[in-house]
Write a protein that holds these residues in place. Structure first.
Motif, mmCIF file in Angstrom:
data_model
loop_
_atom_site.group_PDB
_atom_site.id
_atom_site.type_symbol
_atom_site.label_atom_id
_atom_site.label_comp_id
_atom_site.label_asym_id
_atom_site.label_seq_id
_atom_site.Cartn_x
_atom_site.Cartn_y
_atom_site.Cartn_z
ATOM 1 N N PRO A 205 90.679 14.838 91.192
ATOM 2 C CA PRO A 205 90.369 13.603 90.463
ATOM 3 C C PRO A 205 90.715 12.345 91.248
ATOM 4 C CG PRO A 205 91.368 15.206 88.995
ATOM 5 C CD PRO A 205 91.468 15.775 90.382
ATOM 6 N N SER A 206 91.782 12.403 92.065
ATOM 7 C CA SER A 206 92.193 11.240 92.852
ATOM 8 C C SER A 206 91.165 10.852 93.905
ATOM 9 C CB SER A 206 93.543 11.506 93.523
ATOM 10 O OG SER A 206 93.477 12.669 94.335
ATOM 11 N N ASP A 207 90.315 11.800 94.285
ATOM 12 C CA ASP A 207 89.216 11.492 95.204
ATOM 13 C C ASP A 207 87.941 11.158 94.447
ATOM 14 O OD1 ASP A 207 90.709 11.919 97.534
ATOM 15 O OD2 ASP A 207 90.348 14.079 97.444
ATOM 16 N N VAL A 208 87.733 11.828 93.340
ATOM 17 C CA VAL A 208 86.487 11.706 92.593
ATOM 18 C C VAL A 208 86.317 10.341 91.934
ATOM 19 C CG1 VAL A 208 85.329 12.519 90.501
ATOM 20 C CG2 VAL A 208 86.090 14.158 92.222
ATOM 21 N N TYR A 209 87.409 9.752 91.461
ATOM 22 C CA TYR A 209 87.242 8.501 90.705
ATOM 23 C C TYR A 209 86.648 7.391 91.566
ATOM 24 C CZ TYR A 209 91.281 5.800 92.491
ATOM 25 O OH TYR A 209 92.148 5.070 93.264
ATOM 26 N N LEU A 210 87.038 7.321 92.840
ATOM 27 C CA LEU A 210 86.448 6.327 93.740
ATOM 28 C C LEU A 210 85.022 6.699 94.104
ATOM 29 C CD1 LEU A 210 89.412 5.559 96.174
ATOM 30 C CD2 LEU A 210 88.342 3.965 94.575
ATOM 31 N N GLU A 211 84.817 7.977 94.336
ATOM 32 C CA GLU A 211 83.495 8.454 94.746
ATOM 33 C C GLU A 211 82.441 8.185 93.684
ATOM 34 O OE1 GLU A 211 81.498 12.677 96.254
ATOM 35 O OE2 GLU A 211 83.678 12.405 96.267
ATOM 36 N N THR A 212 82.836 8.185 92.428
ATOM 37 C CA THR A 212 81.864 8.014 91.345
ATOM 38 C C THR A 212 81.838 6.605 90.766
ATOM 39 O OG1 THR A 212 83.527 8.924 89.815
ATOM 40 C CG2 THR A 212 81.846 10.440 90.670
ATOM 41 N N GLY A 213 82.564 5.664 91.377
ATOM 42 C CA GLY A 213 82.400 4.270 91.001
ATOM 43 C C GLY A 213 83.417 3.688 90.044
ATOM 44 N N PHE A 214 84.556 4.371 89.852
ATOM 45 C CA PHE A 214 85.602 3.823 88.986
ATOM 46 C C PHE A 214 86.586 3.009 89.820
ATOM 47 C CE2 PHE A 214 83.916 7.225 86.427
ATOM 48 C CZ PHE A 214 83.989 6.731 85.132
ATOM 49 N N GLU A 215 87.168 1.986 89.197
ATOM 50 C CA GLU A 215 88.067 1.100 89.922
ATOM 51 C C GLU A 215 89.472 1.680 90.071
ATOM 52 O OE1 GLU A 215 88.125 -2.787 88.299
ATOM 53 O OE2 GLU A 215 86.004 -3.184 88.709
ATOM 54 N N ASP A 216 89.941 2.415 89.069
ATOM 55 C CA ASP A 216 91.290 2.970 89.168
ATOM 56 C C ASP A 216 91.351 4.318 88.459
ATOM 57 O OD1 ASP A 216 92.323 2.552 86.284
ATOM 58 O OD2 ASP A 216 91.665 0.544 86.859
ATOM 59 N N LEU A 217 92.353 5.093 88.836
ATOM 60 C CA LEU A 217 92.483 6.465 88.345
ATOM 61 C C LEU A 217 92.805 6.520 86.856
ATOM 62 C CD1 LEU A 217 92.523 9.469 88.975
ATOM 63 C CD2 LEU A 217 94.905 9.224 89.719
ATOM 64 N N SER A 218 93.610 5.590 86.375
ATOM 65 C CA SER A 218 94.009 5.637 84.969
ATOM 66 C C SER A 218 92.820 5.390 84.038
ATOM 67 C CB SER A 218 95.117 4.622 84.693
ATOM 68 O OG SER A 218 94.686 3.307 84.968
#
Length: 270
Positions: A238-251
């Motif tokens: 998830p720590s890699d996926v959130y950036l890859e899919t266009g989210f600004e932060d993990l939370s």
């Protein structure tokens, strides 16, 4: 990390001592960039490019790109870039009579790997004493270096003429195809509107006509779908996926993911 020491709209020198993912970026102007040290990975909508030490690239304006900067073997990541803005190119066009052909370069890729040319390397080398250390390039010299860059590119890469002097703004394109290819770029709606040849109001109206929902709701749902696939089927963290899919932060990603799927993204890997 050190920030560029010159006006980023003309000439920029970047230096990083740690792995750095700056997310995504809208490229508003053409740029010639040289990889001094380290490795740069660029991701467009459908292709990945990797540039290592000593490699040169030309990036076309008006596109979306994700990038990852990596120092290698406890080294330093360094690049030097010359930005070619539309005002400078239009002035050059009027002075020297250069124009893009009517056929254009629609098939040319947005990121072009340039072959090693002594003239290009000489140009980059001439900039290094000014941008390293505490030196700054004054505005007049930056303008001269921009014009020199244009001349060198025309001499060594003649095919770039139709790109450099094509001053058209993006035309109206297939909105559904574009969004399905670019949903993972975390940029404002006005960028999506501009790149699809629409005003923001027209973009929203066309979007809802095609997708039967608002752009913000569709983007959230589509990004979460892609994230679910990458975690469950590809085993990505998830720590890699959130950036890859266009989210600004993990939370925010984790909260939205659990709300949609009823389970935290980390639990899919269990």
């Amino acid at each position: 990390m050190t920030e560029p020491k010159t006006n980023p709209s003309r000439i920029a020198y970047s230096c990083y001592y740690a792995r750095n993912r700056d997310g995504e970026q809208f490229i508003p102007e053409h740029v010639l960039s040289y990889q001094v040290t380290g490795r740069l990975t660029l991701n467009s909508a459908d292709k990945t490019y990797v540039f290592n030490e000593g490699e040169l690239r030309f990036i076309k304006r008006n596109q979306l790109v994700k990038f990852l900067k990596e120092p290698l073997e406890d080294g330093v990541f360094k690049t030097i870039s010359v930005y070619l803005d539309q005002e400078t190119l239009k002035s050059f066009s009027l002075e020297y009579g250069y124009h893009a052909s009517t056929t254009g370069n629609a098939e040319e890729e947005g990121i072009i790997r340039l072959e090693h040319q002594p003239l290009c390397k000489s140009l980059i080398d001439s900039l290094m004493p000014y941008v390293q250390g505490d030196h700054l390039i004054n505005d007049d010299l930056q303008r001269l270096k921009q014009r020199e860059t244009i001349m060198v590119l025309l001499q060594t890469q003649p095919k770039l003429k139709d790109i450099l002097f094509d001053f058209r703004e993006p035309g109206k394109i297939d909105l559904e195809e574009f969004m399905n290819r670019n949903f993972h770029f975390n940029v404002q709606l006005k960028r999506f509107a501009y790149l699809t040849g629409r005003s923001l109001a027209t973009f929203k109206r066309d979007f809802e006509h095609i997708f039967h929902t608002s752009p913000s709701r569709w983007l959230l749902h589509r990004r979460l779908q892609e994230a679910h696939f990458l975690i469950r089927e590809k085993g990505k963290a998830p720590s890699d996926v959130y950036l890859e899919t266009g989210f600004e932060d993990l939370s925010h990603f984790s909260f939205a993911f659990k709300k949609m799927y009823g389970v935290a993204p980390s639990k899919l890997l269990s």
